[in-house]
Write an enzyme that holds these catalytic residues in place. Structure first.
Site, PDB file in Angstrom:
ATOM      1  N   ARG A 133       1.762  20.031   6.239  1.00 44.16           N
ATOM      2  CA  ARG A 133       2.798  19.173   6.829  1.00 44.16           C
ATOM      3  C   ARG A 133       3.776  19.911   7.749  1.00 44.16           C
ATOM      4  O   ARG A 133       4.077  19.414   8.826  1.00 44.16           O
ATOM      5  CB  ARG A 133       3.536  18.398   5.736  1.00 44.16           C
ATOM      6  CG  ARG A 133       2.610  17.549   4.854  1.00 44.16           C
ATOM      7  CD  ARG A 133       3.344  16.549   3.987  1.00 44.16           C
ATOM      8  NE  ARG A 133       3.996  15.548   4.800  1.00 44.16           N
ATOM      9  CZ  ARG A 133       5.279  15.551   5.104  1.00 44.16           C
ATOM     10  NH1 ARG A 133       6.076  16.471   4.609  1.00 44.16           N
ATOM     11  NH2 ARG A 133       5.772  14.621   5.880  1.00 44.16           N
ATOM     12  N   GLU A 159       0.836  -1.217   0.000  1.00 48.17           N
ATOM     13  CA  GLU A 159       0.000   0.000   0.000  1.00 48.17           C
ATOM     14  C   GLU A 159       0.864   1.257   0.000  1.00 48.17           C
ATOM     15  O   GLU A 159       0.796   2.080   0.927  1.00 48.17           O
ATOM     16  CB  GLU A 159      -0.890   0.010   1.252  1.00 48.17           C
ATOM     17  CG  GLU A 159      -1.793  -1.203   1.399  1.00 48.17           C
ATOM     18  CD  GLU A 159      -2.472  -1.275   2.773  1.00 48.17           C
ATOM     19  OE1 GLU A 159      -2.147  -0.452   3.664  1.00 48.17           O
ATOM     20  OE2 GLU A 159      -3.315  -2.151   2.942  1.00 48.17           O
ATOM     21  N   PRO A 160       1.681   1.461  -1.014  1.00 52.34           N
ATOM     22  CA  PRO A 160       2.551   2.637  -1.015  1.00 52.34           C
ATOM     23  C   PRO A 160       1.786   3.913  -1.341  1.00 52.34           C
ATOM     24  O   PRO A 160       0.870   3.903  -2.163  1.00 52.34           O
ATOM     25  CB  PRO A 160       3.548   2.317  -2.135  1.00 52.34           C
ATOM     26  CG  PRO A 160       2.735   1.521  -3.109  1.00 52.34           C
ATOM     27  CD  PRO A 160       1.806   0.673  -2.267  1.00 52.34           C
ATOM     28  N   TYR A 192       3.631  18.446  11.397  1.00 54.94           N
ATOM     29  CA  TYR A 192       4.702  17.490  11.735  1.00 54.94           C
ATOM     30  C   TYR A 192       6.080  18.142  11.751  1.00 54.94           C
ATOM     31  O   TYR A 192       7.091  17.425  11.687  1.00 54.94           O
ATOM     32  CB  TYR A 192       4.740  16.333  10.722  1.00 54.94           C
ATOM     33  CG  TYR A 192       3.404  15.813  10.266  1.00 54.94           C
ATOM     34  CD1 TYR A 192       2.551  15.144  11.160  1.00 54.94           C
ATOM     35  CD2 TYR A 192       2.987  15.977   8.957  1.00 54.94           C
ATOM     36  CE1 TYR A 192       1.327  14.667  10.728  1.00 54.94           C
ATOM     37  CE2 TYR A 192       1.762  15.488   8.525  1.00 54.94           C
ATOM     38  CZ  TYR A 192       0.937  14.846   9.417  1.00 54.94           C
ATOM     39  OH  TYR A 192      -0.271  14.365   8.981  1.00 54.94           O
ATOM     40  N   TYR A 211       0.354  14.032   0.411  1.00 55.11           N
ATOM     41  CA  TYR A 211      -0.163  14.668   1.621  1.00 55.11           C
ATOM     42  C   TYR A 211      -0.048  16.195   1.539  1.00 55.11           C
ATOM     43  O   TYR A 211       0.193  16.867   2.535  1.00 55.11           O
ATOM     44  CB  TYR A 211       0.538  14.107   2.876  1.00 55.11           C
ATOM     45  CG  TYR A 211       0.462  12.600   2.943  1.00 55.11           C
ATOM     46  CD1 TYR A 211      -0.744  11.963   3.199  1.00 55.11           C
ATOM     47  CD2 TYR A 211       1.588  11.802   2.713  1.00 55.11           C
ATOM     48  CE1 TYR A 211      -0.830  10.582   3.234  1.00 55.11           C
ATOM     49  CE2 TYR A 211       1.510  10.409   2.749  1.00 55.11           C
ATOM     50  CZ  TYR A 211       0.297   9.817   3.001  1.00 55.11           C
ATOM     51  OH  TYR A 211       0.215   8.446   3.041  1.00 55.11           O
ATOM     52  N   ARG A 222       3.350   7.764  -0.350  1.00 54.09           N
ATOM     53  CA  ARG A 222       4.341   8.828  -0.524  1.00 54.09           C
ATOM     54  C   ARG A 222       5.443   8.494  -1.535  1.00 54.09           C
ATOM     55  O   ARG A 222       5.859   9.345  -2.311  1.00 54.09           O
ATOM     56  CB  ARG A 222       4.972   9.108   0.843  1.00 54.09           C
ATOM     57  CG  ARG A 222       5.836  10.332   0.882  1.00 54.09           C
ATOM     58  CD  ARG A 222       6.544  10.446   2.234  1.00 54.09           C
ATOM     59  NE  ARG A 222       5.766  10.094   3.368  1.00 54.09           N
ATOM     60  CZ  ARG A 222       5.180  10.971   4.202  1.00 54.09           C
ATOM     61  NH1 ARG A 222       5.324  12.258   3.997  1.00 54.09           N
ATOM     62  NH2 ARG A 222       4.484  10.544   5.236  1.00 54.09           N
ATOM     63  N   CYS A 253      -3.594  33.463  10.283  1.00 47.92           N
ATOM     64  CA  CYS A 253      -3.407  34.133  11.568  1.00 47.92           C
ATOM     65  C   CYS A 253      -3.146  33.174  12.708  1.00 47.92           C
ATOM     66  O   CYS A 253      -3.924  33.092  13.672  1.00 47.92           O
ATOM     67  CB  CYS A 253      -4.617  35.011  11.846  1.00 47.92           C
ATOM     68  SG  CYS A 253      -4.683  36.324  10.626  1.00 47.92           S
ATOM     69  N   GLU A 254      -2.112  32.403  12.583  1.00 49.32           N
ATOM     70  CA  GLU A 254      -1.590  31.675  13.733  1.00 49.32           C
ATOM     71  C   GLU A 254      -0.128  31.346  13.479  1.00 49.32           C
ATOM     72  O   GLU A 254       0.294  31.196  12.330  1.00 49.32           O
ATOM     73  CB  GLU A 254      -2.413  30.431  14.064  1.00 49.32           C
ATOM     74  CG  GLU A 254      -2.528  29.390  12.994  1.00 49.32           C
ATOM     75  CD  GLU A 254      -3.246  28.163  13.539  1.00 49.32           C
ATOM     76  OE1 GLU A 254      -2.591  27.397  14.261  1.00 49.32           O
ATOM     77  OE2 GLU A 254      -4.437  27.975  13.250  1.00 49.32           O
TER      78      GLU A 254
HETATM   79  N1  LLP Z   1      -1.613   1.990   4.334  1.00 44.04           N
HETATM   80  C1  LLP Z   1      -2.190   2.463   5.451  1.00 44.04           C
HETATM   81  C2  LLP Z   1      -3.108   1.599   6.200  1.00 44.04           C
HETATM   82  C3  LLP Z   1      -1.930   3.775   5.884  1.00 44.04           C
HETATM   83  O1  LLP Z   1      -2.485   4.227   6.997  1.00 44.04           O
HETATM   84  C4  LLP Z   1      -1.046   4.596   5.140  1.00 44.04           C
HETATM   85  C5  LLP Z   1      -0.748   5.967   5.550  1.00 44.04           C
HETATM   86  C6  LLP Z   1      -0.477   4.065   3.962  1.00 44.04           C
HETATM   87  C7  LLP Z   1      -0.777   2.751   3.600  1.00 44.04           C
HETATM   88  C8  LLP Z   1       0.450   4.848   3.081  1.00 44.04           C
HETATM   89  O2  LLP Z   1       1.622   5.216   3.739  1.00 44.04           O
HETATM   90  P1  LLP Z   1       2.832   5.871   2.910  1.00 44.04           P
HETATM   91  O3  LLP Z   1       3.351   4.839   1.952  1.00 44.04           O
HETATM   92  O4  LLP Z   1       2.312   7.062   2.194  1.00 44.04           O
HETATM   93  O5  LLP Z   1       3.793   6.244   3.963  1.00 44.04           O
HETATM   94  N2  LLP Z   1      -0.219  12.928   6.527  1.00 44.04           N
HETATM   95  C9  LLP Z   1       1.057  12.326   6.897  1.00 44.04           C
HETATM   96  C10 LLP Z   1       1.134  10.876   6.488  1.00 44.04           C
HETATM   97  C11 LLP Z   1       0.017  10.022   7.064  1.00 44.04           C
HETATM   98  C12 LLP Z   1       0.039   8.610   6.597  1.00 44.04           C
HETATM   99  C13 LLP Z   1      -1.170   7.856   7.049  1.00 44.04           C
HETATM  100  N3  LLP Z   1      -1.250   6.494   6.597  1.00 44.04           N
HETATM  101  C14 LLP Z   1       2.197  13.145   6.300  1.00 44.04           C
HETATM  102  O6  LLP Z   1       1.938  14.154   5.643  1.00 44.04           O
HETATM  103  O7  LLP Z   1       3.356  12.837   6.515  1.00 44.04           O
END
Ligand code: LLP
Length: 419
Positions: A314, A275-276, A318, A372, A278, A343-344
């Site tokens: 982001r 499940e990629p 984070y 994201y 990013r 305004c923060e």
């Molecule tokens: N599978 C599941 C169940 C997930 O919860 C996520 C991400 C992914 C796959 C994909 O993960 P990736 O390959 O993109 O790392 N908003 C945050 C990232 C939150 C990710 C949530 N879940 C940011 O901007 O860094």
């Protein structure tokens, strides 16, 4: 590698100059490169081709734009969705229902019913309670729901606490030591076809060893579940591979990742699912923004750009780093704080950062904003919903309109009791 490069001193997306897009669409605007997206999709897919049987479900949450999903569907990707809205997007993009995986701790009754009707390929169950509810809905529809059970392996992903998901204190999955019993209970439900296990320990992982530890652990659980007499044909290893946000940072490559997976899963005899998010979309986009003004400060000058935390959350959420640069740099450098108009104080993209010298009216970009970025945008402070553009060679198109406050205002009502 991406296709955002300087040509004659002007930053381009593929063959299109960013000033041309800014002139036509205004700023801020997300700009995606189709060639970069396709390249990342292929590099990841080709790296995994060393494994015997693979399904890739793109994490829609990282970039749900319809055009992006369309490109990935053409590359053979399915979708990992976490809401009814994401599911509708994946289907609208032409992804086969059977290639869609439904994850998330809070699937509602209505979402599960709709997903069953649509023939979604797999439900990643996050609890016994959810599994029992899905079993009942499936029986009511006279169908059987293909499922895996998401397990919380209690492994520290070594990433930011807010995007860590595989520790026991996180809400995701079922506790590791209860997983085998819950699996057996759910496997007895006629409405469910339990076929494996899933995990996802976090996002923006910079090292492979936490993933290896988690995969090894879930491999042991798989054997225990099989020993108890259950059939396991699918194992979903989630997403999480990080990408460099700072020039020069080194991250594990898809090839390194695939080699580790091949080693750990040798002999599992299952279809491996991934499940990629990013790693596919991060580098495929920039946020194009214009400097409103440069304001003198007590310390470094404040560069106020027309993008804000509502457009790119982001850094505020984070403390994330996004490289920042001028679209037409002249080589001079300055140290400045980069902020948006909201305004923060959390509306801060960078403090005391060395950047290209910029002045009022200059176009600038935040890099690595394809994942994201737009997907987390809001209209806080009654700002526009940021538009999105996709470039393809020397062509480009708006793939998400700018939504202006008047459109949102038109959906609000003053009730009779206030008239
Ligand atoms: N599978 C599941 C169940 C997930 O919860 C996520 C991400 C992914 C796959 C994909 O993960 P990736 O390959 O993109 O790392 N908003 C945050 C990232 C939150 C990710 C949530 N879940 C940011 O901007 O860094």
């Amino acid at each position: 590698m991406d296709h955002f490069e300087y040509q004659s001193g002007v930053l381009h997306a593929e063959a299109v100059s960013l000033p041309a897009i800014a002139d036509a669409v205004g700023t801020p605007v997300y700009v995606y490169s189709r060639a970069t997206l396709t390249r990342h999709a292929r590099v990841f897919r080709d790296a995994l081709a060393i494994l015997p049987s693979v399904r890739i479900a793109f994490a829609v949450k990282s970039n749900p734009n319809l055009a992006v999903l369309k490109v990935l569907a053409a590359e053979g990707y399915g979708a990992d969705v976490v809401s009814g809205g994401e599911m509708e997007r994946a289907l609208a993009a032409g992804m086969a229902p059977g290639s869609v995986v439904f994850s998330g701790v809070g699937k509602t009754t209505a979402e599960m019913a709709r997903a069953l009707q649509a023939g979604i390929g797999q439900f990643n169950l996050e609890s016994l309670e959810e599994g029992l509810e899905l079993a009942e809905i499936a029986r009511g529809q006279g169908v059987v729901a293909p499922c895996v059970l998401r397990v919380n392996p209690d492994v520290d992903a070594g990433t930011h606490g807010k995007i860590s998901t595989g520790k026991a204190e996180n809400k995701f999955g079922v506790p590791f030591d209860r997983a085998a019993a819950i699996y057996a209970r759910l496997a007895a439900e006629p409405g469910l076809a339990m076929r494996g296990l899933a995990l996802h320990i976090g996002s923006q992982l910079s090292r492979l060893d936490p993933l290896e530890a988690a995969f090894t652990k879930i491999g042991g659980l798989m054997r225990a579940v099989r020993d108890a007499g259950h059939t396991i044909t699918h194992m979903d290893l989630g997403g999480g591979i990080g990408v460099p946000y700072k020039a020069g940072e080194l991250f594990p490559s898809p090839e390194d990742y695939a080699a580790m997976v091949a080693r750990v899963t040798d002999g599992w005899g299952v279809t491996l699912m991934f499940e990629p998010g990013r790693v596919i979309t991060g580098n495929t986009g920039v946020l194009l923004t214009r400097v409103i003004r440069v304001k003198e400060g007590a310390g470094h000058p404040w560069v106020v750009v027309d993008a804000a935390m509502n457009d790119l959350a982001r850094p505020a959420m984070y403390d994330a780093w996004h490289d920042f640069g001028s679209v037409t740099p002249d080589g001079a450098r300055m140290t400045a704080n980069i902020v948006g108009p909201i305004c923060e104080s959390s509306d801060t993209f960078a403090m005391a950062r060395e950047i290209d010298v910029v002045a009022r009216g200059d176009l600038t970009v935040f890099r690595t904003a394809g994942a994201y970025g737009a997907s987390m945008a809001s209209t806080y402070n009654s700002r526009d919903m940021v538009p999105e553009v996709m470039v393809d060679g020397d062509r480009w198109a708006v793939v998400a309109d700018r939504i202006v406050p008047a459109t949102i205002l038109a959906a609000e009502r003053v009730p009779d009791f206030l008239r």
